[in-house]
Scaffold this motif. Structure first.
Motif, PDB file in Angstrom:
ATOM      1  N   ASN A  95       0.861  -1.226   0.001  1.00  0.00           N
ATOM      2  CA  ASN A  95       0.048  -0.041  -0.094  1.00  0.00           C
ATOM      3  C   ASN A  95       0.860   1.301   0.011  1.00  0.00           C
ATOM      4  O   ASN A  95       0.343   2.368   0.168  1.00  0.00           O
ATOM      5  N   SER A  96       2.222   1.027  -0.379  1.00  0.00           N
ATOM      6  CA  SER A  96       3.051   2.333  -0.446  1.00  0.00           C
ATOM      7  C   SER A  96       2.733   3.076  -1.686  1.00  0.00           C
ATOM      8  O   SER A  96       2.341   2.442  -2.687  1.00  0.00           O
ATOM      9  N   THR A  97       2.557   4.226  -1.516  1.00  0.00           N
ATOM     10  CA  THR A  97       2.193   5.345  -2.653  1.00  0.00           C
ATOM     11  C   THR A  97       3.195   5.290  -3.781  1.00  0.00           C
ATOM     12  O   THR A  97       3.115   5.363  -4.806  1.00  0.00           O
ATOM     13  N   ASP A  98       4.613   4.786  -3.438  1.00  0.00           N
ATOM     14  CA  ASP A  98       5.482   4.740  -4.386  1.00  0.00           C
ATOM     15  C   ASP A  98       6.408   3.526  -4.473  1.00  0.00           C
ATOM     16  O   ASP A  98       7.307   3.679  -3.670  1.00  0.00           O
ATOM     17  N   LEU A  99       5.897   2.493  -4.635  1.00  0.00           N
ATOM     18  CA  LEU A  99       6.711   1.374  -4.743  1.00  0.00           C
ATOM     19  C   LEU A  99       7.633   1.291  -6.017  1.00  0.00           C
ATOM     20  O   LEU A  99       7.129   1.430  -7.003  1.00  0.00           O
ATOM     21  N   ARG A 100       8.972   1.001  -6.057  1.00  0.00           N
ATOM     22  CA  ARG A 100       9.860   1.009  -6.950  1.00  0.00           C
ATOM     23  C   ARG A 100      10.668  -0.344  -6.872  1.00  0.00           C
ATOM     24  O   ARG A 100      10.828  -1.183  -5.726  1.00  0.00           O
ATOM     25  N   ALA A 101      10.900  -1.032  -8.164  1.00  0.00           N
ATOM     26  CA  ALA A 101      11.661  -2.259  -8.074  1.00  0.00           C
ATOM     27  C   ALA A 101      13.043  -2.184  -8.563  1.00  0.00           C
ATOM     28  O   ALA A 101      13.376  -1.430  -9.559  1.00  0.00           O
ATOM     29  N   ILE A 102      14.003  -3.120  -8.053  1.00  0.00           N
ATOM     30  CA  ILE A 102      15.437  -3.039  -8.709  1.00  0.00           C
ATOM     31  C   ILE A 102      15.554  -4.567  -8.785  1.00  0.00           C
ATOM     32  O   ILE A 102      15.455  -5.408  -7.988  1.00  0.00           O
ATOM     33  N   VAL A 103      15.767  -4.660 -10.234  1.00  0.00           N
ATOM     34  CA  VAL A 103      16.022  -6.292 -10.463  1.00  0.00           C
ATOM     35  C   VAL A 103      17.482  -6.496 -10.877  1.00  0.00           C
ATOM     36  O   VAL A 103      18.169  -5.782 -11.705  1.00  0.00           O
ATOM     37  N   ILE A 104      18.117  -7.548  -9.952  1.00  0.00           N
ATOM     38  CA  ILE A 104      19.345  -7.802 -10.162  1.00  0.00           C
ATOM     39  C   ILE A 104      19.819  -9.047 -11.000  1.00  0.00           C
ATOM     40  O   ILE A 104      19.228 -10.073 -10.688  1.00  0.00           O
ATOM     41  N   SER A 105      20.813  -9.080 -11.946  1.00  0.00           N
ATOM     42  CA  SER A 105      21.061 -10.228 -12.895  1.00  0.00           C
ATOM     43  C   SER A 105      22.534  -9.975 -13.302  1.00  0.00           C
ATOM     44  O   SER A 105      22.566  -8.915 -14.115  1.00  0.00           O
ATOM     45  N   ARG A 106      23.425 -10.742 -13.035  1.00  0.00           N
ATOM     46  CA  ARG A 106      24.905 -10.692 -13.598  1.00  0.00           C
ATOM     47  C   ARG A 106      24.780 -10.554 -14.999  1.00  0.00           C
ATOM     48  O   ARG A 106      25.241  -9.810 -15.841  1.00  0.00           O
ATOM     49  N   SER A 107      24.071 -11.597 -15.620  1.00  0.00           N
ATOM     50  CA  SER A 107      24.137 -11.854 -16.914  1.00  0.00           C
ATOM     51  C   SER A 107      23.117 -11.021 -17.726  1.00  0.00           C
ATOM     52  O   SER A 107      23.087 -10.605 -18.785  1.00  0.00           O
ATOM     53  N   GLY A 108      21.783 -10.629 -16.850  1.00  0.00           N
ATOM     54  CA  GLY A 108      20.973  -9.773 -17.575  1.00  0.00           C
ATOM     55  C   GLY A 108      20.112 -10.782 -18.363  1.00  0.00           C
ATOM     56  O   GLY A 108      19.280 -10.040 -19.323  1.00  0.00           O
ATOM     57  N   ARG A 109      20.319 -11.998 -18.455  1.00  0.00           N
ATOM     58  CA  ARG A 109      19.543 -12.884 -19.340  1.00  0.00           C
ATOM     59  C   ARG A 109      18.690 -13.986 -18.722  1.00  0.00           C
ATOM     60  O   ARG A 109      18.135 -14.810 -19.285  1.00  0.00           O
ATOM     61  N   THR A 110      18.833 -14.241 -17.190  1.00  0.00           N
ATOM     62  CA  THR A 110      18.094 -15.101 -16.442  1.00  0.00           C
ATOM     63  C   THR A 110      16.669 -14.932 -16.719  1.00  0.00           C
ATOM     64  O   THR A 110      16.006 -13.968 -16.519  1.00  0.00           O
ATOM     65  N   SER A 111      15.983 -16.095 -17.288  1.00  0.00           N
ATOM     66  CA  SER A 111      14.612 -15.775 -17.857  1.00  0.00           C
ATOM     67  C   SER A 111      13.516 -15.132 -16.666  1.00  0.00           C
ATOM     68  O   SER A 111      12.900 -14.367 -16.835  1.00  0.00           O
ATOM     69  N   GLU A 112      13.763 -15.884 -15.475  1.00  0.00           N
ATOM     70  CA  GLU A 112      13.019 -15.486 -14.468  1.00  0.00           C
ATOM     71  C   GLU A 112      13.074 -13.917 -13.940  1.00  0.00           C
ATOM     72  O   GLU A 112      12.112 -13.136 -13.810  1.00  0.00           O
ATOM     73  N   ALA A 113      14.198 -13.541 -13.953  1.00  0.00           N
ATOM     74  CA  ALA A 113      14.671 -12.057 -13.686  1.00  0.00           C
ATOM     75  C   ALA A 113      14.188 -11.090 -14.914  1.00  0.00           C
ATOM     76  O   ALA A 113      13.446 -10.017 -14.600  1.00  0.00           O
ATOM     77  N   VAL A 114      14.397 -11.520 -16.196  1.00  0.00           N
ATOM     78  CA  VAL A 114      13.773 -10.794 -17.163  1.00  0.00           C
ATOM     79  C   VAL A 114      12.214 -10.550 -17.271  1.00  0.00           C
ATOM     80  O   VAL A 114      11.648  -9.721 -17.340  1.00  0.00           O
ATOM     81  N   ARG A 115      11.632 -11.680 -16.955  1.00  0.00           N
ATOM     82  CA  ARG A 115      10.114 -11.879 -17.165  1.00  0.00           C
ATOM     83  C   ARG A 115       9.553 -11.076 -15.640  1.00  0.00           C
ATOM     84  O   ARG A 115       8.861 -10.593 -15.932  1.00  0.00           O
ATOM     85  N   ALA A 116      10.316 -11.184 -14.686  1.00  0.00           N
ATOM     86  CA  ALA A 116       9.816 -10.718 -13.357  1.00  0.00           C
ATOM     87  C   ALA A 116       9.706  -8.902 -13.771  1.00  0.00           C
ATOM     88  O   ALA A 116       8.884  -8.102 -13.395  1.00  0.00           O
ATOM     89  N   ALA A 117      10.990  -8.532 -14.512  1.00  0.00           N
ATOM     90  CA  ALA A 117      11.063  -7.116 -14.671  1.00  0.00           C
ATOM     91  C   ALA A 117       9.823  -6.611 -15.653  1.00  0.00           C
ATOM     92  O   ALA A 117       9.181  -5.695 -15.581  1.00  0.00           O
ATOM     93  N   HIS A 118       9.445  -7.475 -16.655  1.00  0.00           N
ATOM     94  CA  HIS A 118       8.538  -7.220 -17.417  1.00  0.00           C
ATOM     95  C   HIS A 118       7.088  -7.029 -16.700  1.00  0.00           C
ATOM     96  O   HIS A 118       6.430  -6.154 -17.092  1.00  0.00           O
ATOM     97  N   VAL A 119       6.830  -8.125 -15.996  1.00  0.00           N
ATOM     98  CA  VAL A 119       5.670  -8.039 -15.291  1.00  0.00           C
ATOM     99  C   VAL A 119       5.518  -7.082 -14.236  1.00  0.00           C
ATOM    100  O   VAL A 119       4.564  -6.365 -14.126  1.00  0.00           O
TER     101      VAL A 119
END
Ligand code: F1P
Length: 358
Positions: A95-119
């Motif tokens: 319920n925060s008015t300003d939620l932000r996300a930081i997605v961490i991935s050494r390769s930038g190619r891990t499917s779960e991380a890339v798809r999570a960023a998209h969602v």
């Protein structure tokens, strides 16, 4: 193909572990010029809360980064594995008015991380920032802005300097957001002094591992050191195929201590904030016959009396600036234990450098 106990110095993983102090200094220089950091620092109000997302080592990095972030900025932050964003998106809502996300991935190619960023960005309209060591990655395509740490990238399958460098970068950014220039300067000083110490740390750990063998490896830490304990357990699993676990230090009394024996290696990441309580657990596990390793900044008499190995880092500044350096002894423990078992930490069993799903 196994690495001969004498030939490990040529190992990419070993060289990258030893390069950390120097690489941290270059990364800190890079950060000063980074426009992505400026993007992270831009804020419309202080009621921001943060979601740190990653997979494997990058998830444990998210854990240590989220606790550091809250300790440095006072803003709520939590770590979530990429898979939870995909499988339990409702858990992400706040319920925060300003939620932000930081997605961490050494390769930038891990499917779960890339798809999570998209969602997060496309489905939940949450501003999403990426942090990676790879240029022009898929992750970058899914984020509003991306911090790319080229100098921290590595050949090794297991993450070592990429873990510590991305953690230090997020701590530095949190300190900047809180206007804490002293913390940023202490990180620089810590990196310089650690570069001069890492060689002797490797010698101590190699001699210790050569002189003993264990059935169980346990890593214990409180607060931001718990994320370090989780990563330490993973490093020993990945590089030596050993049975390894992590717990909050005081939680270890509530049942897990049942496994303690002279074949159990217990590594304590001792904080300054919780030292008296953590030392009580150290003393108790020593009495139960466990083999104890203490990683701390400055050791006192009771730590020396109840530890089979004391790794004193003696670094300047606040304990949070020392966080990344605390994982290095466990990277070395995993490496030398693997080599001792005739394994090749450069080619860890069953592992690929990136987990890409169909
Ligand atoms: C994450 C990761 C690594 C693990 C292995 C597979 O990679 O899970 O932590 O050691 O290499 O990939 P990344 O998303 O950070 O590239």
């Amino acid at each position: 193909m196994a690495i001969k106990p004498t030939g490990y110095a040529r190992s990419e993983t070993y060289k990258e572990i030893l390069s950390q102090g120097d690489v941290w200094q270059s990364v800190l220089h890079e950060l000063k010029r980074s426009t992505s950091v400026e993007q992270i620092l831009r804020s419309n109000n202080r009621k921001t809360s943060w979601l740190f997302v990653g997979c494997g080592t990058s998830f444990y990095l998210a854990d240590a980064a989220a606790t550091s972030w809250t300790l440095l900025t006072g803003e709520p932050a939590r770590a979530v594995p990429g898979s939870e964003i995909l499988l339990y998106p409702a858990l992400t809502r706040s319920n925060s008015t300003d939620l932000r996300a930081i997605v961490i991935s050494r390769s930038g190619r891990t499917s779960e991380a890339v798809r999570a960023a998209h969602v997060l960005r496309k489905k939940m309209q949450i501003p999403t920032i990426g942090i990676t060591c790879a240029e022009k990655s898929e992750l970058e395509g899914e984020c509003d802005s991306t911090l790319v740490l080229k100098t921290a990238d590595e050949k090794s399958t297991v993450m070592t300097r990429s873990f510590t460098s991305m953690l230090i970068s997020l701590q530095w950014t949190a300190a900047r957001r809180a206007g804490n220039a002293e913390f940023c300067n202490s990180l620089q000083e810590m990196a310089i002094q650690f570069a001069a110490r890492i060689g002797s740390l490797a010698e101590y750990m190699e001699a210790f591992v050569e002189s003993r063998s264990f059935e169980d490896y346990v890593f214990l830490g409180q607060g931001p050191f718990h994320g370090i304990a989780r990563e330490a357990a993973l490093k020993v699993m990945e590089m030596s195929c050993s049975y390894s676990q992590s717990f909050h230090t005081l939680e270890f009394r509530h049942g897990p201590k049942a496994i303690v024996s002279p074949r159990t290696a217990l590594t304590f990441f001792l904080s300054q904030s919780g030292l008296p309580s953590e030392i009580e657990v150290l003393e108790e596990m020593k009495e139960l016959g466990g083999i104890t390793i203490s990683v701390c900044n400055v050791a006192n008499e009771s730590i020396r009396r109840t530890s089979d190995l004391v790794l004193e880092l003696n670094l300047p500044g606040d304990e949070l600036t020392h966080l990344a350096s605390h994982i290095v002894p466990s990277q070395l423990m995993g490496f030398f234990t693997g080599v001792g078992k005739g394994l090749n930490p450069d080619q860890p069993k069953n592992l690929t450098r990136v987990v890409v799903l169909d």
